[in-house]
Design a protein around this motif. Structure first.
Motif, PDB file in Angstrom:
ATOM      1  N   THR A 163     -38.768-110.356 -13.535  1.00  0.00           N
ATOM      2  CA  THR A 163     -38.786-109.563 -12.304  1.00  0.00           C
ATOM      3  C   THR A 163     -39.081-110.460 -11.114  1.00  0.00           C
ATOM      4  N   LEU A 164     -38.847-109.937  -9.908  1.00  0.00           N
ATOM      5  CA  LEU A 164     -39.278-110.579  -8.674  1.00  0.00           C
ATOM      6  C   LEU A 164     -40.632-110.013  -8.273  1.00  0.00           C
ATOM      7  N   THR A 165     -41.461-110.831  -7.679  1.00  0.00           N
ATOM      8  CA  THR A 165     -42.775-110.365  -7.244  1.00  0.00           C
ATOM      9  C   THR A 165     -42.769-109.886  -5.801  1.00  0.00           C
ATOM     10  N   ALA A 166     -41.681-110.152  -5.060  1.00  0.00           N
ATOM     11  CA  ALA A 166     -41.542-109.747  -3.662  1.00  0.00           C
ATOM     12  C   ALA A 166     -40.072-109.911  -3.282  1.00  0.00           C
ATOM     13  N   PRO A 167     -39.640-109.341  -2.154  1.00  0.00           N
ATOM     14  CA  PRO A 167     -38.251-109.556  -1.715  1.00  0.00           C
ATOM     15  C   PRO A 167     -37.942-111.044  -1.605  1.00  0.00           C
ATOM     16  N   VAL A 168     -36.689-111.412  -1.865  1.00  0.00           N
ATOM     17  CA  VAL A 168     -36.322-112.829  -1.908  1.00  0.00           C
ATOM     18  C   VAL A 168     -36.558-113.525  -0.573  1.00  0.00           C
ATOM     19  N   ALA A 169     -36.543-112.767   0.529  1.00  0.00           N
ATOM     20  CA  ALA A 169     -36.755-113.375   1.844  1.00  0.00           C
ATOM     21  C   ALA A 169     -38.225-113.644   2.121  1.00  0.00           C
ATOM     22  N   GLN A 207     -42.986-102.859 -17.358  1.00  0.00           N
ATOM     23  CA  GLN A 207     -42.663-102.583 -15.963  1.00  0.00           C
ATOM     24  C   GLN A 207     -43.720-103.229 -15.087  1.00  0.00           C
ATOM     25  N   SER A 208     -43.362-103.478 -13.836  1.00  0.00           N
ATOM     26  CA  SER A 208     -44.349-103.996 -12.895  1.00  0.00           C
ATOM     27  C   SER A 208     -43.989-103.559 -11.490  1.00  0.00           C
ATOM     28  N   VAL A 209     -45.005-103.434 -10.625  1.00  0.00           N
ATOM     29  CA  VAL A 209     -44.801-103.110  -9.214  1.00  0.00           C
ATOM     30  C   VAL A 209     -45.798-103.911  -8.391  1.00  0.00           C
ATOM     31  N   ALA A 210     -45.430-104.182  -7.154  1.00  0.00           N
ATOM     32  CA  ALA A 210     -46.347-104.818  -6.216  1.00  0.00           C
ATOM     33  C   ALA A 210     -47.008-103.719  -5.393  1.00  0.00           C
ATOM     34  N   PHE A 211     -48.346-103.786  -5.303  1.00  0.00           N
ATOM     35  CA  PHE A 211     -49.082-102.738  -4.607  1.00  0.00           C
ATOM     36  C   PHE A 211     -50.339-103.327  -3.991  1.00  0.00           C
ATOM     37  N   LYS A 212     -50.414-103.248  -2.666  1.00  0.00           N
ATOM     38  CA  LYS A 212     -51.581-103.721  -1.917  1.00  0.00           C
ATOM     39  C   LYS A 212     -51.957-105.151  -2.269  1.00  0.00           C
ATOM     40  N   GLY A 213     -50.954-106.012  -2.287  1.00  0.00           N
ATOM     41  CA  GLY A 213     -51.193-107.433  -2.470  1.00  0.00           C
ATOM     42  C   GLY A 213     -51.393-107.883  -3.899  1.00  0.00           C
ATOM     43  N   LYS A 214     -51.295-106.961  -4.866  1.00  0.00           N
ATOM     44  CA  LYS A 214     -51.442-107.317  -6.270  1.00  0.00           C
ATOM     45  C   LYS A 214     -50.223-106.835  -7.053  1.00  0.00           C
ATOM     46  N   THR A 215     -50.062-107.383  -8.251  1.00  0.00           N
ATOM     47  CA  THR A 215     -49.003-106.947  -9.141  1.00  0.00           C
ATOM     48  C   THR A 215     -49.615-106.148 -10.280  1.00  0.00           C
ATOM     49  N   TYR A 216     -49.140-104.917 -10.449  1.00  0.00           N
ATOM     50  CA  TYR A 216     -49.627-104.038 -11.524  1.00  0.00           C
ATOM     51  C   TYR A 216     -48.514-103.901 -12.554  1.00  0.00           C
ATOM     52  N   SER A 316     -34.545 -94.497 -13.195  1.00  0.00           N
ATOM     53  CA  SER A 316     -33.374 -94.947 -13.924  1.00  0.00           C
ATOM     54  C   SER A 316     -33.600 -94.733 -15.407  1.00  0.00           C
ATOM     55  N   VAL A 317     -32.565 -94.326 -16.109  1.00  0.00           N
ATOM     56  CA  VAL A 317     -32.653 -94.189 -17.560  1.00  0.00           C
ATOM     57  C   VAL A 317     -32.790 -95.564 -18.201  1.00  0.00           C
ATOM     58  N   ASP A 318     -32.228 -96.572 -17.554  1.00  0.00           N
ATOM     59  CA  ASP A 318     -32.286 -97.931 -18.066  1.00  0.00           C
ATOM     60  C   ASP A 318     -33.636 -98.540 -17.716  1.00  0.00           C
ATOM     61  N   GLU A 319     -34.382 -98.981 -18.713  1.00  0.00           N
ATOM     62  CA  GLU A 319     -35.720 -99.519 -18.491  1.00  0.00           C
ATOM     63  C   GLU A 319     -35.702-100.814 -17.684  1.00  0.00           C
ATOM     64  N   ARG A 320     -34.539-101.422 -17.502  1.00  0.00           N
ATOM     65  CA  ARG A 320     -34.448-102.659 -16.732  1.00  0.00           C
ATOM     66  C   ARG A 320     -34.424-102.414 -15.227  1.00  0.00           C
ATOM     67  N   CYS A 321     -34.446-101.151 -14.826  1.00  0.00           N
ATOM     68  CA  CYS A 321     -34.351-100.816 -13.414  1.00  0.00           C
ATOM     69  C   CYS A 321     -35.606-100.092 -12.963  1.00  0.00           C
ATOM     70  N   GLU A 322     -36.212-100.551 -11.892  1.00  0.00           N
ATOM     71  CA  GLU A 322     -37.470 -99.996 -11.419  1.00  0.00           C
ATOM     72  C   GLU A 322     -37.265 -98.649 -10.731  1.00  0.00           C
ATOM     73  N   ALA A 323     -38.312 -97.836 -10.739  1.00  0.00           N
ATOM     74  CA  ALA A 323     -38.283 -96.569 -10.013  1.00  0.00           C
ATOM     75  C   ALA A 323     -38.513 -96.838  -8.530  1.00  0.00           C
ATOM     76  N   LEU A 324     -37.924 -95.995  -7.678  1.00  0.00           N
ATOM     77  CA  LEU A 324     -38.044 -96.148  -6.236  1.00  0.00           C
ATOM     78  C   LEU A 324     -38.445 -94.826  -5.616  1.00  0.00           C
ATOM     79  N   SER A 325     -39.205 -94.881  -4.549  1.00  0.00           N
ATOM     80  CA  SER A 325     -39.620 -93.673  -3.839  1.00  0.00           C
ATOM     81  C   SER A 325     -38.906 -93.584  -2.497  1.00  0.00           C
ATOM     82  N   CYS A 326     -38.776 -92.368  -2.004  1.00  0.00           N
ATOM     83  CA  CYS A 326     -38.102 -92.128  -0.729  1.00  0.00           C
ATOM     84  C   CYS A 326     -38.881 -91.062   0.038  1.00  0.00           C
TER      85      CYS A 326
END
Length: 394
Positions: A163-169, A207-216, A316-326
């Motif tokens: 996974t990426l830990t932050a946007p590529v930019a 799975q992993s997500v970045a949240f408040k400066g940490k990776t969970y 996503s049904v595919d576990e390789r794709c992260e969930a997103l909020s809107c």
């Protein structure tokens, strides 16, 4: 109020004595424009005008709906194509499904050069592939690719998570690779990998997500991790415990669950079977918010969330794709407090279910959700505002 803001901004703009370009238009003039954009093509056109506009749109990414990128498994002459976990791209055309649109349409993206690559993960709107002993991070909107040096010391069969830990930019963006008992980190644009040994027992990230400066991270066997990347790699390990649990072992590796950030909350969305039928299945989505950590007992406690308020979540049904909020999905015709997922129907590529509401769905749709770890799905959630090209990416 938006009209008054626009009028004042236009007056001040034309009062200027010097010429101004697109990038110099004031933010208080552009923000009302962003709020009026609904369709993907309009958002993409806005975000690719210049870097300033891209940054402005990225700041409002929580209100931009994700897209569904999926292959069309039939050629123009009607022949069916084989589909094998996104590894075969030969003769495959691609479609982008926008929940704000009535149906999916053929994508203008060209991903034909990715055939024979193995799709590993989708993170921050980037697709991560593996081919010829190397990783490839691909922008699906532009086809731009970036990749680290070869990680020759690690066989592909040992790689369990990428996974990426932050946007590529971002200056803090890394490619994180979990392989066996080790973690490998490559800073985007760097020359080498760093190797770490977590030393937390059996360690397997799902799975992993970045949240408040940490990776969970959500791991196997009901474990939950906090990964500190700097100044040095530190991993804390906790057992997941839900608020209403009696046995305190409700969560297991067999549960269908997604980690997702909604504003200032970290949520865990669970898919729970609610009943069985001859031709349909009943299920419901549950939501829990991370409440606290007990460092003495090594438990992470989660409390029930009854409503998502003005948020919608795309899974996503595919576990390789992260969930997103809107946020505020009503702005593009969506519904708050709903979970969106691929429906496998070309005329209606997205389906939505209200949180905690029991719902009957056709058997094939439920089966895809029920076996999400073993059945590859045909969609990838793309965070639109996170996937715009940035200067410096080659």
């Amino acid at each position: 109020m938006a009209n008054r803001t626009c009028s004042a901004s236009v007056s001040s703009l034309f009062a200027s004595s010097r010429p101004q370009g697109w990038a110099e238009l004031p933010d208080d003039l552009l923000r009302p424009v962003v709020a009026l954009l609904r369709l993907f093509r309009d958002l993409l056109a806005f975000g690719t005008t210049c870097r300033h506009w891209c940054d402005l749109l990225s700041a409002h990414r929580s209100s931009v709906q994700p897209l569904l990128l999926h292959p069309n498994l039939r050629t123009d002459d009607g022949q069916s194509l084989s589909h094998n976990c996104w590894t075969l791209f030969h003769k495959c055309t691609w479609r982008l499904a926008d929940p704000a649109a009535t149906s999916s349409s053929r994508s203008f993206l060209s991903l034909s050069d990715l055939r024979s690559m193995t799709f590993l993960h989708c993170s921050y709107g980037q697709l991560i592939f593996y081919h010829n002993n190397g990783f490839h991070i691909v922008n699906p909107f532009t086809g731009a690719k970036v990749g680290p040096p070869s990680l020759r010391s690690v066989p592909f069969t040992c790689i369990s998570y990428v996974t990426l830990t932050a946007p590529v930019a971002s200056a803090d963006s890394h490619l994180l690779v979990s392989a066996g008992a080790y973690l490998f980190l490559w800073r985007i644009g760097g020359d080498s990998w760093t190797k770490h040994s977590p030393k937390v027992g059996r360690f397997l990230i799902e799975q992993s997500v970045a949240f408040k400066g940490k990776t969970y991270a959500l791991g196997s066997f009901g474990w939950f991790y906090i990964i500190h990347l700097s100044p040095s790699l530190i991993i804390q390990k906790f057992k997941i415990v839900f608020e209403e649990d009696i046995t305190e072992d409700l969560y297991s590796a067999n549960d269908k669950a997604w980690l997702v950030v909604c504003g200032d909350a970290l949520l865990l969305i669970k898919l729970v079977e609610a009943g069985r039928g001859m031709r349909s299945e009943a299920f419901q989505f549950m939501a829990f918010k991370l409440e606290s950590f007990d460092t003495m007992t090594k438990k992470a406690r989660w409390v029930k969330v009854n409503k998502l308020d003005n948020w919608a979540i795309f899974i996503s049904v595919d576990e390789r794709c992260e969930a997103l909020s809107c946020m505020n999905p009503e702005g593009w015709g969506g519904r708050s407090n709903h979970i969106y997922f691929p429906s496998y129907q070309s005329e209606k590529p997205w389906a939505a279910v209200q949180l905690w509401k029991k719902m009957l769905l056709p058997f094939d749709v439920f089966a895809a959700l029920q076996h999400w770890k073993t059945v590859p799905e045909i969609g990838v959630n793309l965070g639109l505002s996170r996937a715009f090209p940035r200067s410096g990416l080659r």
